[in-house]
Design a protein around this motif. Structure first.
Motif, PDB file in Angstrom:
ATOM      1  N   LYS A 133      48.494 -12.789 -56.200  1.00 46.86           N
ATOM      2  CA  LYS A 133      49.684 -12.538 -56.766  1.00 46.86           C
ATOM      3  C   LYS A 133      50.124 -13.701 -57.844  1.00 46.86           C
ATOM      4  O   LYS A 133      50.609 -13.356 -59.004  1.00 46.86           O
ATOM      5  N   THR A 134      49.660 -14.912 -57.409  1.00 45.32           N
ATOM      6  CA  THR A 134      50.015 -15.946 -58.456  1.00 45.32           C
ATOM      7  C   THR A 134      49.390 -15.920 -59.806  1.00 45.32           C
ATOM      8  O   THR A 134      49.768 -16.309 -60.812  1.00 45.32           O
ATOM      9  N   TYR A 137      51.190 -14.350 -62.886  1.00 44.32           N
ATOM     10  CA  TYR A 137      52.481 -14.920 -63.345  1.00 44.32           C
ATOM     11  C   TYR A 137      52.320 -16.377 -63.652  1.00 44.32           C
ATOM     12  O   TYR A 137      52.727 -17.096 -64.413  1.00 44.32           O
ATOM     13  N   TYR A 138      51.374 -16.964 -63.081  1.00 44.85           N
ATOM     14  CA  TYR A 138      50.886 -18.526 -63.087  1.00 44.85           C
ATOM     15  C   TYR A 138      50.065 -18.776 -64.017  1.00 44.85           C
ATOM     16  O   TYR A 138      48.912 -19.466 -63.738  1.00 44.85           O
ATOM     17  N   ILE A 228      57.037 -19.405 -65.961  1.00 45.84           N
ATOM     18  CA  ILE A 228      56.584 -19.088 -64.611  1.00 45.84           C
ATOM     19  C   ILE A 228      57.568 -18.219 -64.083  1.00 45.84           C
ATOM     20  O   ILE A 228      57.377 -17.228 -63.419  1.00 45.84           O
ATOM     21  N   GLY A 231      57.926 -14.811 -65.431  1.00 44.06           N
ATOM     22  CA  GLY A 231      57.022 -14.043 -65.097  1.00 44.06           C
ATOM     23  C   GLY A 231      56.903 -13.664 -63.487  1.00 44.06           C
ATOM     24  O   GLY A 231      56.504 -12.427 -63.105  1.00 44.06           O
ATOM     25  N   LEU A 232      57.339 -14.433 -62.741  1.00 46.57           N
ATOM     26  CA  LEU A 232      57.357 -14.159 -61.023  1.00 46.57           C
ATOM     27  C   LEU A 232      58.596 -13.130 -61.071  1.00 46.57           C
ATOM     28  O   LEU A 232      58.528 -12.017 -60.187  1.00 46.57           O
ATOM     29  N   THR A 234      59.728 -10.946 -63.401  1.00 43.92           N
ATOM     30  CA  THR A 234      59.368  -9.658 -63.758  1.00 43.92           C
ATOM     31  C   THR A 234      58.390  -9.039 -62.850  1.00 43.92           C
ATOM     32  O   THR A 234      58.506  -7.767 -62.814  1.00 43.92           O
ATOM     33  N   TYR A 235      57.198  -9.682 -62.161  1.00 50.16           N
ATOM     34  CA  TYR A 235      56.290  -8.966 -61.483  1.00 50.16           C
ATOM     35  C   TYR A 235      56.976  -8.461 -60.320  1.00 50.16           C
ATOM     36  O   TYR A 235      56.587  -7.107 -59.860  1.00 50.16           O
ATOM     37  N   PRO A 241      52.975  -7.800 -64.802  1.00 53.30           N
ATOM     38  CA  PRO A 241      53.004  -9.178 -65.202  1.00 53.30           C
ATOM     39  C   PRO A 241      53.586  -8.951 -66.604  1.00 53.30           C
ATOM     40  O   PRO A 241      53.742  -8.189 -67.313  1.00 53.30           O
ATOM     41  N   LEU A 242      54.175 -10.046 -66.995  1.00 50.53           N
ATOM     42  CA  LEU A 242      54.952 -10.305 -68.017  1.00 50.53           C
ATOM     43  C   LEU A 242      54.210 -10.595 -69.230  1.00 50.53           C
ATOM     44  O   LEU A 242      54.444 -10.159 -70.414  1.00 50.53           O
ATOM     45  N   ASN A 243      52.974 -11.096 -69.144  1.00 49.81           N
ATOM     46  CA  ASN A 243      51.939 -11.339 -70.233  1.00 49.81           C
ATOM     47  C   ASN A 243      52.419 -12.204 -71.174  1.00 49.81           C
ATOM     48  O   ASN A 243      52.253 -12.164 -72.448  1.00 49.81           O
TER      49      ASN A 243
END
Length: 248
Positions: A133-134, A137-138, A228, A231-232, A234-235, A241-243
């Motif tokens: 998962k990380t 977005y990370y 971050i 992105g988290l 959004t996911y 993912p936000l990309n």
């Protein structure tokens, strides 16, 4: 987002945000000193900013400290700036750059940012500790740890090196994670400390990230946390993912 636009529409409230951007962790008395306004008037404006989640507070003893929370600004940027041409969003872009683009200097060096995510504590916790998962977005980083106090907590990069290093300081599953933070891109900087706090609130969870002594950390930390979090969120809310590219 209506609360955010309402809060930003007033010049006094924008001045308060600018003041907190320049110096985080101010008390009401300190904020009042920079405005030609009664204490009650400043309190009313701060209440609007807090309701819009643009300002968050922390109380220590008799004092209540105020912090700029730029996560909602990032959400506005993702929703209203990215899909459109720059000329159509110049005001919002200038505002975003104004609030996020400068290095924050603070006498009380704790960076606090929070967001509300439509998810469960279990799903949010899994997103924080599951490497599958990380990496969504990370910045592609896969968290590596056995998640026990004293254990190593690190993000290897795609070249076999280390992107972020540290160790577990405190862990309460689905509630709180505290780690040290040592950025590999700035080897001359000391380790600092980061806390992730999860608070369920009905159908959503409030995630608060507190970076202690962040001024001593590597450059780019503030903008990195905001991306971050975006992105988290959004996911977890869309499954996609936000990309967003890693900041320079």
């Amino acid at each position: 987002m209506d609360d955010i636009f309402k809060a930003l529409a007033d010049p006094t409230r924008r001045a308060l945000l600018d003041s907190l951007h320049s110096r985080q962790g101010q008390t009401l008395t300190e904020l009042e000193a920079g405005l030609e306004m009664t204490r009650f008037g400043v309190m009313k404006h701060l209440k609007v900013l807090e309701e819009a989640s643009l300002v968050v507070t922390r109380r220590e003893g008799r004092f209540k400290y105020h912090y700029l929370n730029a996560a909602p600004i990032q959400e506005v940027a993702d929703r209203w700036i990215a899909p459109y041409a720059k000329p159509l969003a110049r005001f919002a872009l200038d505002l975003k750059n104004n609030l996020e683009g400068r290095q924050i200097m603070s006498e009380k060096p704790d960076f606090v940012v929070e967001t509300y995510i439509r998810t469960t504590p279990k799903a949010l916790w899994d997103a924080l500790v599951n490497p599958d998962k990380t990496e969504l977005y990370y910045y592609g980083g896969r968290v590596t740890s056995d998640f026990k106090v004293g254990s190593r907590y690190w993000f290897p990069d795609d070249k076999g090196g280390v992107m972020l290093d540290g160790e577990i300081v405190e862990i309460v599953p689905e509630k709180r994670l505290v780690t040290t933070f040592l950025a590999a891109w700035a080897p001359d900087k000391p380790a600092t400390r980061v806390a992730y706090d999860i608070a369920p609130m009905g159908d959503v969870c409030k995630l608060t990230i507190t970076h202690y002594e962040y001024e001593k950390a590597a450059p780019g930390v503030v903008g990195g946390w905001q991306l971050i979090l975006a992105g988290l969120k959004t996911y977890l809310e869309t499954g996609k993912p936000l990309n967003v590219p890693m900041p320079a």
